[in-house]
Design an enzyme around this catalytic site. Structure first.
Site, short mmCIF file in Angstrom:
data_model
loop_
_atom_site.label_atom_id
_atom_site.label_comp_id
_atom_site.label_asym_id
_atom_site.label_seq_id
_atom_site.Cartn_x
_atom_site.Cartn_y
_atom_site.Cartn_z
N TYR A 216 -10.18 89.48 113.32
CA TYR A 216 -10.12 88.03 113.41
C TYR A 216 -8.81 87.60 114.08
O TYR A 216 -8.79 86.66 114.88
CB TYR A 216 -10.23 87.40 112.02
CG TYR A 216 -11.56 87.69 111.36
CD1 TYR A 216 -12.71 86.98 111.73
CD2 TYR A 216 -11.68 88.66 110.38
CE1 TYR A 216 -13.94 87.25 111.14
CE2 TYR A 216 -12.90 88.93 109.78
CZ TYR A 216 -14.03 88.23 110.17
OH TYR A 216 -15.23 88.51 109.58
N ASN A 239 -22.34 82.27 113.90
CA ASN A 239 -23.05 82.79 115.07
C ASN A 239 -24.56 82.72 114.86
O ASN A 239 -25.09 83.31 113.92
CB ASN A 239 -22.61 84.24 115.31
CG ASN A 239 -23.47 84.94 116.36
OD1 ASN A 239 -24.00 84.31 117.27
ND2 ASN A 239 -23.60 86.25 116.22
N CYS A 247 -20.98 89.52 116.51
CA CYS A 247 -20.05 89.19 115.44
C CYS A 247 -19.92 90.35 114.44
O CYS A 247 -18.95 90.39 113.67
CB CYS A 247 -20.47 87.92 114.73
SG CYS A 247 -22.14 87.94 114.06
N HIS A 248 -20.86 91.30 114.47
CA HIS A 248 -20.77 92.45 113.58
C HIS A 248 -19.62 93.38 113.95
O HIS A 248 -19.27 94.27 113.17
CB HIS A 248 -22.10 93.22 113.57
CG HIS A 248 -22.47 93.78 114.91
ND1 HIS A 248 -23.04 93.01 115.91
CD2 HIS A 248 -22.35 95.03 115.44
CE1 HIS A 248 -23.26 93.75 116.98
NE2 HIS A 248 -22.84 94.99 116.72
N GLU A 274 -23.85 101.94 116.63
CA GLU A 274 -23.15 101.81 117.91
C GLU A 274 -22.03 102.84 118.04
O GLU A 274 -21.86 103.43 119.11
CB GLU A 274 -22.56 100.40 118.03
CG GLU A 274 -23.60 99.32 118.22
CD GLU A 274 -23.01 97.94 118.38
OE1 GLU A 274 -23.73 97.04 118.85
OE2 GLU A 274 -21.82 97.75 118.05
#
Length: 298
Positions: A216, A239, A247-248, A274
């Site tokens: 953040y 989002n 946003c993850h 990912e």
């Protein structure tokens, strides 16, 4: 992968993460999700591309902290070089368009939003599209389709809504079949209705590549508002287009995963998926089971 399979994967990830220090056996993890060791190993490996044991070794809190330590500057770097300057920026080439101030006030008046519920590698999702692109992607987490639709209607209060899985199915194919290293990039247009500040944060999120994470604090600095971390956190949480606006990929500076609009477990699953495909040294092609089933298969 069926949504019911993903639910078990999610349970397994939480179990493996909570018991990582104890090095849980395959039998223990399989029993936790109600499967035989053989079927659990097969399901998990199909989804993650690696065995449950290897997952525990790679994706832990230490792994998250390593990502932050090694890669937290990626957002600033990508902002400096531009989207064309990095070989691994957002692989889906998402183009974000926001409503003009006048359109924002109209709340979607004159817009026809078509929506449908589909299977995905991360469970069932409600996808919404309009003539200007994707305008909503909500993962169904402990809520009904009606609840997700109500949230979508709050985002576009004056739009006309039509249920049409036929209209949204091609978009689902593009989103999830495009995933994976070496996949052909197919630009995706995303339309959002947000305040200028929210849109600025969502645009910055698009600069965070797959397999990378940010904080953040980094996001706040990247948009030139280093003291607005709380407001940045709120914008991240608001989002409206899951996964595509990533946003993850935002972690707390301590490496803690934090909350997620569509469930903390799903956030862990997305990051693990990912990281295992795009992270240094472990990238590999997504197995066929990660492709969303067709209408005929569901």
């Amino acid at each position: 992968m069926a949504s019911s399979d993903y639910a078990r994967i999610e349970q397994a990830i939480l179990y493996l993460d909570a018991h990582a220090l104890d090095q849980p056996s395959l039998e223990d993890a399989a029993a936790h999700v109600g499967l035989s060791p053989f079927h659990f190993q097969r399901m998990f490996s199909q989804w993650a591309g690696i065995s449950p044991k290897r997952f525990v070794q790679l994706h832990t809190l230490r792994s998250a902290r390593r990502l932050l330590a090694e890669r937290r500057s990626v957002l600033e770097t990508s902002l400096e070089v531009g989207l064309s300057g990095s070989g691994r920026l957002h692989e889906l080439f998402v183009t974000l368009t926001s409503m003009t101030p006048g359109e924002y006030k109209l709340g979607g008046e004159g817009l026809t939003v078509r929506y449908g519920v589909h299977a995905s590698p991360f469970g069932a999702c409600l996808l919404a599209v309009c003539e200007r692109g994707i305008c909503g992607l909500h993962f169904l987490t402990g809520e009904s389709k009606e609840d997700a639709l109500a949230a979508l209607k709050r985002e576009w209060p004056r739009a006309t809504f039509e249920e049409s899985s036929e209209a949204t199915a091609p978009w689902v194919e593009r989103i999830f079949r495009a995933s994976g290293p070496g996949a052909a990039a197919r630009p995706l247009s995303v339309l959002v209705r947000g305040t200028p500040f929210q849109v600025q944060v969502w645009q910055a999120l698009l600069r965070v590549p797959s397999g990378e994470v940010t904080t953040y604090e980094d996001l706040a600095r990247a948009i030139g508002k280093p003291k607005a971390m709380r407001a940045v956190g709120s914008a991240v949480g608001d989002n409206p287009v899951g996964l595509l606006i990533p946003c993850h990929r935002v972690l707390r500076k301590t490496g803690v995963f934090g909350e997620y609009r569509w469930g903390a477990a799903r956030k862990r699953a997305m990051l693990a998926w990912e990281d295992l495909r795009y992270g240094d040294g472990v990238a590999q092609e997504a197995p066929p089971g990660l492709v969303a089933p067709t209408a005929a298969q569901r």
